[in-house]
Design an enzyme around this catalytic site. Structure first.
Site, short mmCIF file in Angstrom:
data_model
loop_
_atom_site.label_atom_id
_atom_site.label_comp_id
_atom_site.label_asym_id
_atom_site.label_seq_id
_atom_site.Cartn_x
_atom_site.Cartn_y
_atom_site.Cartn_z
N HIS A 198 0.88 -1.18 0.00
CA HIS A 198 0.00 0.00 0.00
C HIS A 198 0.91 1.23 0.00
CE1 HIS A 198 -2.66 3.05 1.86
NE2 HIS A 198 -3.67 2.31 1.48
N CYS B 295 -4.75 2.48 -3.62
CA CYS B 295 -3.49 3.03 -3.09
C CYS B 295 -2.34 2.03 -3.25
CB CYS B 295 -3.63 3.44 -1.62
SG CYS B 295 -4.88 4.67 -1.34
N LYS C 102 -10.06 0.02 10.99
CA LYS C 102 -10.30 -1.17 10.17
C LYS C 102 -10.67 -2.36 11.04
CE LYS C 102 -6.87 0.12 6.64
NZ LYS C 102 -7.61 0.72 5.54
N GLN D 190 -4.06 -4.56 7.47
CA GLN D 190 -5.10 -5.51 7.03
C GLN D 190 -5.05 -6.82 7.81
OE1 GLN D 190 -7.51 -4.72 5.11
NE2 GLN D 190 -6.74 -2.90 4.07
N ASP E 160 3.61 -3.84 8.04
CA ASP E 160 2.37 -3.08 7.93
C ASP E 160 1.22 -4.05 8.19
OD1 ASP E 160 0.09 -1.83 7.13
OD2 ASP E 160 0.81 -1.26 5.14
#
Ligand code: 7TS
Length: 423
Positions: free
Chosen positions: A137, A380, A240, A217, A214
Site C-alpha cells: 500500500h 493506493c 479497520k 489488514q 504493515d
C-alpha cells in the site's frame, strides 16, 4: 416462512462466527441503500462500528472528557486511566508486549511515517538498501521511496509469483549486507495474500536488517503475535478493526524506541524544557506529542473487547470459510478474473476482481444501486496495479458481519450488471 428464516440464518453462519447475530450489534447495517438492505463489502477501507464502540465514545464525552496526563482533578485522572487501559489492552492483544512499546498515532500511515522520519533518518545512509515488496500500500511505500531519495539509498523489492504470493526464493538474494530495513505488509489490501512474517523476519535479522510490518489488514482479521514473530516495528489502524477513526498503533521494540529521536515535538513528549535545551519524556510518551485522540483511543478498547469476545481464531475461521465460498461463487461469472491466491488458507477476505468488458468503477456504481458497497480503483497500490497489468480493480472485502447471503447478493448483482451492459 419459518423455513426461510432458518435458511437465511444457516446461510450467514460459519463454524467461526454467527454473522447474523453479529450484524445485530451494528446499527448502520439496518440502513436501506437505494431500496436494498445495505451489504457492506468495503471493510478493507474501513470497518463498521458496533454499538459497544459507539456507546463508549458517547460515554467518554458524556461522563469523562478531560485532557490526560496533566490534570490532578477527577475527570483528568479518569480520562488518563481509560486512555492507558487501552494501551495495556492493545499490548496484550498483539501478543503481550510492554506498554512502553505501544505508541498511539492517528493511523497506520502515521505509524510508518514516524519510523521513516526517526529510525529511518538515523539508520539509513548512502548506498544502504531498503527492501519492500511489490504488493505494498502507498502507506508502506511512499515513506521509503522518499527516504531512499533523501539518503541516496537503494529501494529494492520482492517480486510476486503469478499466483499472487511473494517470490520467497528471491528473498535470500535480495537481502544483502547493505540491507538496513525490510518493510512489508502482513496482508495485501488488494490480493489478500498473507505473508510469512516470521520467516521474513528471521531472514532479515540474520543479515542484521530491521523489520517493519504493515499490519493494517492483518490485525483486524487474524491472531497476531508480534513477540512470537520477532518483528521490530508493527503498524495498524483502529478504524479497520471496529474501532474509531483517527487512532493507530505503532508497536516498536523498546531497545530501538529508546534510541530513536522524537517524531513530533511539543507538550507531553518532554521531561524538562529550558530555553537552551530539552530532555525527552519516557516511552511511550516521547512519541505522543500534544493532545491525542483521547476519545478514539478510549473507545478502541471496546473494539478490542468485541473482537476478543468473538475470538480472533474464530474471526479467521469465518473469513477462511466465507472467502472460499466467495471465490467459488465468483467462478460462476463468465470471464471474471479474480486476483490473488486461490487457496483461502493463504489469503484473507480481500477479493479483487476485474471483468474484461466492464470498468471497475461502473461495477461499483451499479452494485451501489443494489445497496452493495465495494471499492473500485487502484486501492493506493499503483505499483502493484502496474505489476498486475491493471489500471484498476473492483474489490469486495469481508468482515465478521458478512455472511453467505452477502456473497449471494454480490453474485446476483454482478450477473445483473452483465445483463445491464448486454453481455
Ligand atoms: N496499509 C495497508 C495494507 C492498508 O490497506 C491501508 C489502508 C493502510 C496501510 C493505511 O491505513 P490508514 O488507516 O493509515 O489509512 N487501506 C485502504 C484500502 O485498502 N482502502 O482504503 C484504505
Amino acid at each position: 416462512m419459518h423455513q426461510d428464516i432458518e435458511n437465511t440464518k444457516a446461510a450467514s453462519r460459519t463454524t467461526g462466527v454467527d454473522s447474523e447475530k453479529v450484524r445485530a450489534d451494528f446499527p448502520i447495517l439496518n440502513r436501506v441503500i437505494n431500496g436494498h438492505r445495505l451489504v457492506y463489502l468495503d471493510n478493507a477501507a474501513s470497518s463498521q462500528k458496533p454499538t459497544a464502540v459507539i456507546d463508549a465514545l458517547t460515554r467518554y464525552y458524556t461522563h469523562t472528557n478531560a485532557n490526560i496526563h496533566r490534570g490532578l482533578h477527577t475527570l483528568a485522572e479518569e480520562a488518563t486511566a481509560a486512555y492507558e487501559r487501552t494501551r495495556e489492552h492493545t499490548a496484550r492483544f498483539i501478543g503481550g508486549v510492554k506498554q512502553s512499546e505501544v505508541i498511539f498515532t492517528n493511523g497506520a500511515t502515521e505509524a510508518i511515517n514516524l519510523v521513516a522520519a526517526t529510525w529511518g533518518e538515523d539508520n539509513v545512509g548512502e548506498g544502504d538498501e531498503i527492501l519492500i515488496t511489490e504488493m505494498e500500500h502507498h502507506a508502506n511505500l511512499v515513506p521509503w521511496v522518499l527516504l531512499a531519495q533523501r539518503k541516496k539509498a537503494i529501494l529494492r523489492r520482492i517480486p510476486l509469483t503469478s499466483d499472487g504470493y511473494l517470490n520467497l526464493p528471491e528473498v535470500s538474494r535480495l537481502i544483502t549486507d547493505r540491507t538496513r530495513l525490510v518493510a512489508f505488509t502482513h496482508m495485501s489490501n488488494v490480493l489478500g495474500t498473507i505473508n510469512p512474517v516470521k520467516q521474513l523476519t528471521e531472514q532479515a535479522h540474520l543479515a542484521g536488517a530491521a523489520v517493519l510490518v504493515d499490519g493494517a489488514q492483518a490485525v483486524p482479521h487474524l491472531p497476531v503475535n508480534v513477540v512470537d514473530d520477532g518483528v521490530d516495528f508493527y503498524a495498524f489502524s483502529s478504524h479497520k478493526m471496529l474501532g474509531p477513526t483517527g487512532v493507530g498503533v505503532l508497536y516498536g521494540r523498546e531497545e530501538l524506541l529508546e534510541k530513536m529521536r522524537p517524531y513530533n515535538t511539543g507538550g507531553e513528549m518532554i521531561r524538562e524544557v529550558r530555553f537552551d535545551g530539552v530532555t525527552f519524556n519516557d516511552l511511550p510518551h516521547k512519541f505522543e506529542a500534544g493532545t491525542p485522540n483521547i476519545a478514539g483511543v478510549v473507545a478502541f478498547d471496546a473494539a478490542l473487547t468485541y473482537l476478543e469476545n468473538l475470538g480472533m481464531e474464530s474471526v479467521r475461521q469465518h473469513e477462511i470459510e466465507l472467502t472460499g465460498y466467495a471465490l467459488n461463487r465468483l467462478t460462476e461469472i463468465p470471464g471474471l478474473e479474480v486476483q490473488g491466491p486461490v487457496d483461502p488458507l493463504g489469503r484473507g477476505g480481500v477479493i479483487s476482481f476485474t471483468d474484461p468488458k466492464i470498468h471497475p468503477h461502473d461495477i461499483s456504481t451499479l452494485l451501489d444501486s443494489r445497496g452493495i458497497a465495494i471499492r473500485a480503483g487502484h486501492h493506493c497500490a499503483q505499483p502493484l496495479m502496474k505489476v498486475m497489468g491493471k489500471v484498476a480493480t473492483a474489490r469486495a472485502s469481508l468482515y465478521v458481519y458478512n455472511g453467505r447471503d452477502d456473497i449471494d447478493a454480490l453474485i446476483e448483482a454482478l450477473m445483473e450488471t452483465r445483463r445491464y451492459f448486454g453481455i
